[in-house]
Design an enzyme around this catalytic site. Structure first.
Site, PDB file in Angstrom:
ATOM      1  N   ARG A 125       0.845  -1.192   0.000  1.00 29.15           N
ATOM      2  CA  ARG A 125       0.000   0.000   0.000  1.00 29.15           C
ATOM      3  C   ARG A 125       0.885   1.248   0.000  1.00 29.15           C
ATOM      4  O   ARG A 125       2.071   1.198   0.350  1.00 29.15           O
ATOM      5  CB  ARG A 125      -0.858  -0.045   1.264  1.00 29.15           C
ATOM      6  N   THR A 399     -11.168   1.574  -7.250  1.00 28.39           N
ATOM      7  CA  THR A 399     -10.374   0.454  -6.731  1.00 28.39           C
ATOM      8  C   THR A 399     -10.744  -0.793  -7.526  1.00 28.39           C
ATOM      9  O   THR A 399     -11.724  -0.797  -8.261  1.00 28.39           O
ATOM     10  CB  THR A 399     -10.645   0.255  -5.221  1.00 28.39           C
ATOM     11  N   SER A 470      -6.917   1.121   5.840  1.00 22.45           N
ATOM     12  CA  SER A 470      -7.622   0.766   4.609  1.00 22.45           C
ATOM     13  C   SER A 470      -8.828  -0.119   4.891  1.00 22.45           C
ATOM     14  O   SER A 470      -8.816  -0.929   5.815  1.00 22.45           O
ATOM     15  CB  SER A 470      -6.663   0.005   3.683  1.00 22.45           C
ATOM     16  N   SER A 471      -9.842   0.037   4.048  1.00 26.24           N
ATOM     17  CA  SER A 471     -10.999  -0.869   4.126  1.00 26.24           C
ATOM     18  C   SER A 471     -10.772  -2.134   3.310  1.00 26.24           C
ATOM     19  O   SER A 471     -11.530  -3.097   3.417  1.00 26.24           O
ATOM     20  CB  SER A 471     -12.246  -0.182   3.563  1.00 26.24           C
ATOM     21  N   GLY A 492     -14.774  -0.660  -3.164  1.00 28.65           N
ATOM     22  CA  GLY A 492     -16.008  -0.035  -2.670  1.00 28.65           C
ATOM     23  C   GLY A 492     -15.812   0.767  -1.402  1.00 28.65           C
ATOM     24  O   GLY A 492     -16.754   0.962  -0.639  1.00 28.65           O
ATOM     25  N   GLY A 493     -14.575   1.212  -1.153  1.00 29.53           N
ATOM     26  CA  GLY A 493     -14.306   2.067   0.011  1.00 29.53           C
ATOM     27  C   GLY A 493     -14.830   1.442   1.287  1.00 29.53           C
ATOM     28  O   GLY A 493     -14.619   0.246   1.544  1.00 29.53           O
TER      29      GLY A 493
HETATM   30  O1  DON Z   1      -8.044   1.609   1.128  1.00 22.91           O
HETATM   31  C1  DON Z   1      -9.163   2.098   1.190  1.00 22.91           C
HETATM   32  O2  DON Z   1      -9.924   1.911   2.108  1.00 22.91           O
HETATM   33  C2  DON Z   1      -9.642   2.946   0.036  1.00 22.91           C
HETATM   34  N1  DON Z   1      -8.520   3.578  -0.580  1.00 22.91           N
HETATM   35  C3  DON Z   1     -10.379   2.076  -0.904  1.00 22.91           C
HETATM   36  C4  DON Z   1     -10.990   2.893  -1.972  1.00 22.91           C
HETATM   37  C5  DON Z   1     -12.044   2.225  -2.685  1.00 22.91           C
HETATM   38  O3  DON Z   1     -12.332   1.070  -2.534  1.00 22.91           O
HETATM   39  C6  DON Z   1     -12.752   3.101  -3.632  1.00 22.91           C
HETATM   40  N2  DON Z   1     -13.894   2.524  -4.151  1.00 22.91           N
HETATM   41  N3  DON Z   1     -14.198   1.620  -4.733  1.00 22.91           N
END
Ligand code: DON
Length: 586
Positions: A125, A399, A470-471, A492-493
C-alpha cells in the site's frame, strides 16, 4: 484447445473494435442452481445477467473487473504460468484498463496461498512520504483545507503497486516479466475500446485533470467517449522500462526521475528518497476460525480484522434467544455486528507500526461475548440511543479486486487502488501514470470524515512513512477438510468489509449459490453516519416502520464483489453484475 469443443465452454465475441483488443466472454456451465434460486431476491437486473457474470471450470478461474484483465491472466496460464503469473499479468493489465480505479502509482494488498509452499500477506500500500505531515492539509487555525487530501499533487502518497507486484512475481512466479507484462503492454499500445464506466469517470474528473492527463483521456480537447479507442503511449513506454529494468525502474529509474521532476513544483512533497526507502511488507495472513472455515485475510492496516469481528459477533448473537424472532431479529444481529466492527475500526484502526491494534483481543470469544452483552441490553430494554448525526453517505466506487483459484487450491486474492476516481487527477508528464489520492485515507483530523464518510482517530493520523488505514481486505477461506474453498474481495471504500460479509453470510449461512450471494441485496452500517443502508430491493421485507430504532436509507450498495469458489471438482467464478468484468478460466 479441446475445451472449446465442449458445449459448456463456447466463445462469444460480444464486442469487436477495429484495431483494438476484442473481448471474449466464455459462457459458464454451472447450471445446478439451488431450489431457492427462483425466489431469491437479487439486485435489479442481476438475474438476467448470470450467464455473463458467472463462469465455471476445472483447472483455474479468475474473476476481475475487466474481461481483458481476466483474459490477460488466462493468456499467461496457457503459457505455463501459475496463479502468481496470472496475478501479475492481470494486475498490470487492470492498471491499464481501469486507470480510474488503480494504476502503477497506486497501492494494494495481496493474500497468496500456495498449499504446498505457504501463505503470505503482502502489503504494498501507499505510505505517507517523508515530508508527509498533517500541516500540509490544515490551515493555521487547525481547520482542514477543503479538498487538499482529495485532489492534486499533495493528495498522493508514495505508491507501492509496482514494487509489490514485482516482489510477489519474483518470489512465486514462473514466467519472465516480458511474458507476464505483455498483455498490459499490448492494451496500452494498441488500445482498447472505452466502456461506459471509464467514459463516465473521465467526464466527471475532466475539470480537475492536469493538461497531460486531459491529453491522454481526451480527443479534440473533450473527454473521450464510450466506444472510442484509448491508446496510452507513454504508459506503454513505462511498462517497457519495467520489463527492461525490473524493480530498479521504481527504485531509481527514469520513471522515478520524472515523478521527482513533477514534484519540484510542489515542495518535493514526494522525492526520489521516498522511492528508495519504500518497503513492501510481508507477513503471515491474519488467520481465524469462523463460520466453519479458516479465514486468511489481511492484517492491519487493512480491515480484515474488522470483517472477522463482524462475523464472530453475528455468531455470538445467534446463540442468544433474547433477539426478536424472524427478519427483524436477523437485521438487528447483522447491523449491530457491523456497527461494533466499524466503531473498532474508527477508534483503533491504523498502521500497526505506529499504533497498537489489539488484534487478538478483537478476535477473542470473550470480546464477542462482552460486546454482545451490550447489544443485548439495548434489545431487551428497548432503549436505543437516539440517532444523533446526519453524516456523509458512503460514495465513490473505484479500486479493483482480482480473485484467482486453481484446481490444486493455489489462490491469490488482491485488492489494488488509486483510492478515489482517477486518484489525485494528476498525470505525471511522459509516464502515462496517474497519481493516487490515498493521503485521504488518513484521518486528517480526528472526527473529520474522509471521502467514504469514515472517521478515524489519532491512530490513523498522518505521520511520515506511515501507511493509512484501509478498508480493503482480500480474503481466502479454507474449508474443514483443508481445501481452499473461496477467494473473495471487493472495491467499494467503506463498503468493502460489509460486501464481503454479506456475500459470505448468504453463501455460508443462508446456503445460496455464489452468484445469488454476490447479487443479493445488501445490508450496510459503518458506525458513522449512524444510518442503516439497505439495497432498495429489500424495502418490502424491511420497511422503516419495522425498524423504528434505525434511521434507514434505501440506497444501492455499490461495492463490487469478485469471488471464486470450489464446489467438488468444479471452480465457480463470479464477477459482480454491477461491474464490467467477467470471470474466465478453463
Ligand atoms: O483503502 C481504502 O480503504 C480505500 N482507498 C479504498 C478505496 C475504494 O475502494 C474506492 N472505491 N471503490
Amino acid at each position: 484447445m479441446s475445451f472449446l469443443l465442449r458445449p459448456s465452454y463456447w466463445l462469444v465475441i460480444l464486442f469487436l473494435f477495429n484495431g483494438c483488443e476484442s473481448i471474449p466472454f466464455l459462457k459458464g456451465s454451472y447450471t445446478e442452481k439451488l431450489e431457492s434460486s427462483v425466489t431469491v431476491p437479487q439486485i435489479e437486473g442481476a438475474s438476467e445477467k448470470r450467464d455473463r457474470y458467472e463462469f465455471s471450470g476445472k483447472e483455474i478461474i479468475i474473476s476481475s473487473d475487466h474481461p481483458l484483465a481476466s483474459q490477460a491472466g488466462m493468456e499467461v496460464w496457457k503459457q505455463g504460468g501459475n496463479v502468481v503469473d496470472v496475478f501479475t499479468a492481470s494486475s498490470f493489465a487492470i492498471s491499464v484498463l481501469r486507470p480510474h480505479s488503480t494504476g502503477l502509482l497506486g497501492g494494494g494488498f495481496a493474500i497468496v496461498y500456495l498449499p504446498s509452499k505457504g501463505k503470505w500477506a503482502y502489503d504494498f500500500r501507499e505510505r505517507s512520504p517523508k515530508k508527509g505531515t498533517a500541516s500540509f492539509f490544515l490551515n493555521e487555525d487547525g481547520t482542514v483545507i477543503p479538498g487538499k487530501t482529495l485532489k492534486g499533487a499533495y493528495s498522493a502518497a508514495v505508491p507501492g503497486n509496482v514494487q509489490g507486484i514485482l516482489q510477489i512475481q519474483k518470489q512465486h512466479g514462473k514466467l519472465p516479466l516480458s511474458v507476464v507484462i505483455a498483455p498490459a503492454l499490448r492494451y496500452a499500445k494498441s488500445g482498447f475500446s472505452v466502456y461506459g464506466d471509464l467514459a463516465g469517470a473521465v467526464t466527471k474528473t475532466w475539470p480537475s485533470m492536469n493538461q497531460t492527463m486531459q491529453k491522454v483521456f481526451g480527443i479534440d480537447n473533450r473527454p473521450i467517449r464510450e466506444g472510442e479507442l484509448l491508446i496510452q503511449e507513454d504508459l506503454s513506454k513505462t511498462l517497457d522500462r519495467i520489463i527492461q529494468n525490473d524493480k530498479l525502474e521504481f527504485l531509481e529509474g527514469e520513471t522515478i526521475q520524472k515523478i521527482s521532476e513533477y514534484y519540484t513544483a510542489y515542495e518535493n512533497f514526494i522525492s526520489t528518497e521516498d522511492f528508495k526507502n519504500y518497503q513492501v511488507k510481508v507477513s503471515e495472513p491474519l488467520m481465524s476460525s469462523v463460520w466453519g472455515h479458516t479465514i486468511l485475510t489481511m492484517p492491519p492496516p487493512s480491515s480484515g480484522v474488522h470483517l472477522v469481528t463482524m462475523m464472530n459477533l453475528y455468531s455470538e448473537m445467534q446463540k442468544r434467544n433474547t433477539f426478536p424472532k424472524g427478519d427483524v431479529g436477523e437485521m438487528i444481529r447483522i447491523t449491530e455486528a457491523m456497527r461494533v466492527a466499524y466503531r473498532d475500526r474508527a477508534e483503533l484502526g491504523g498502521d500497526p507500526v505506529y499504533t497498537n491494534v489489539p488484534v487478538p483481543k478483537l478476535l477473542s470469544q470473550g470480546y464477542s461475548k462482552e460486546e454482545t452483552n451490550e447489544i443485548e441490553k439495548k434489545v431487551v430494554s428497548g432503549s436505543w440511543p437516539a440517532v444523533q448525526e446526519e453524516g456523509k453517505k458512503p460514495e465513490s466506487y473505484n479500486t479493483t479486486h482480482i480473485s484467482i483459484l486453481d484446481k490444486d487450491g493455489n489462490a491469490v486474492s488482491t485488492t489494488q487502488s488509486v483510492n478515489g476516481i482517477f486518484g489525485a487527477g494528476q498525470m505525471v508528464p511522459e509516464t502515462g501514470l496517474v497519481l493516487n489520492n490515498t493521503m485521504d485515507d488518513f484521518a486528517v483530523a480526528p472526527g473529520v470524515p474522509n471521502l467514504y464518510g469514515l472517521v478515524g482517530s489519532k491512530a490513523n493520523a498522518i505521520e511520515p512513512g506511515k501507511t493509512p488505514l484501509s478498508s480493503m481486505c482480500p480474503t481466502i477461506l479454507i474449508d474443514g477438510s483443508g481445501k481452499t474453498k473461496m477467494v473473495i474481495g471487493a472495491p467499494g471504500g467503506s463498503q468493502i468489509p460489509t460486501s464481503i460479509f454479506n456475500t459470505l453470510y448468504r453463501y455460508l449461512i443462508k446456503k445460496h449459490d455464489l452468484y445469488e450471494s454476490v447479487s443479493y441485496p445488501r445490508i450496510h452500517h459503518q458506525f458513522s453516519p449512524d444510518r442503516l443502508f439497505l439495497d432498495p430491493e429489500i424495502k418490502p421485507t424491511y420497511p422503516q416502520s419495522d425498524l423504528p430504532f434505525y434511521q434507514v436509507q434505501y440506497i444501492r450498495h455499490r461495492a463490487k464483489v469478485f469471488a471464486v469458489t470450489r464446489e467438488g471438482d468444479l471452480l465457480i467464478g463470479v464477477s459482480d453484475p454491477k461491474g464490467e468484468g467477467v470471470p474466465l478460466g478453463f
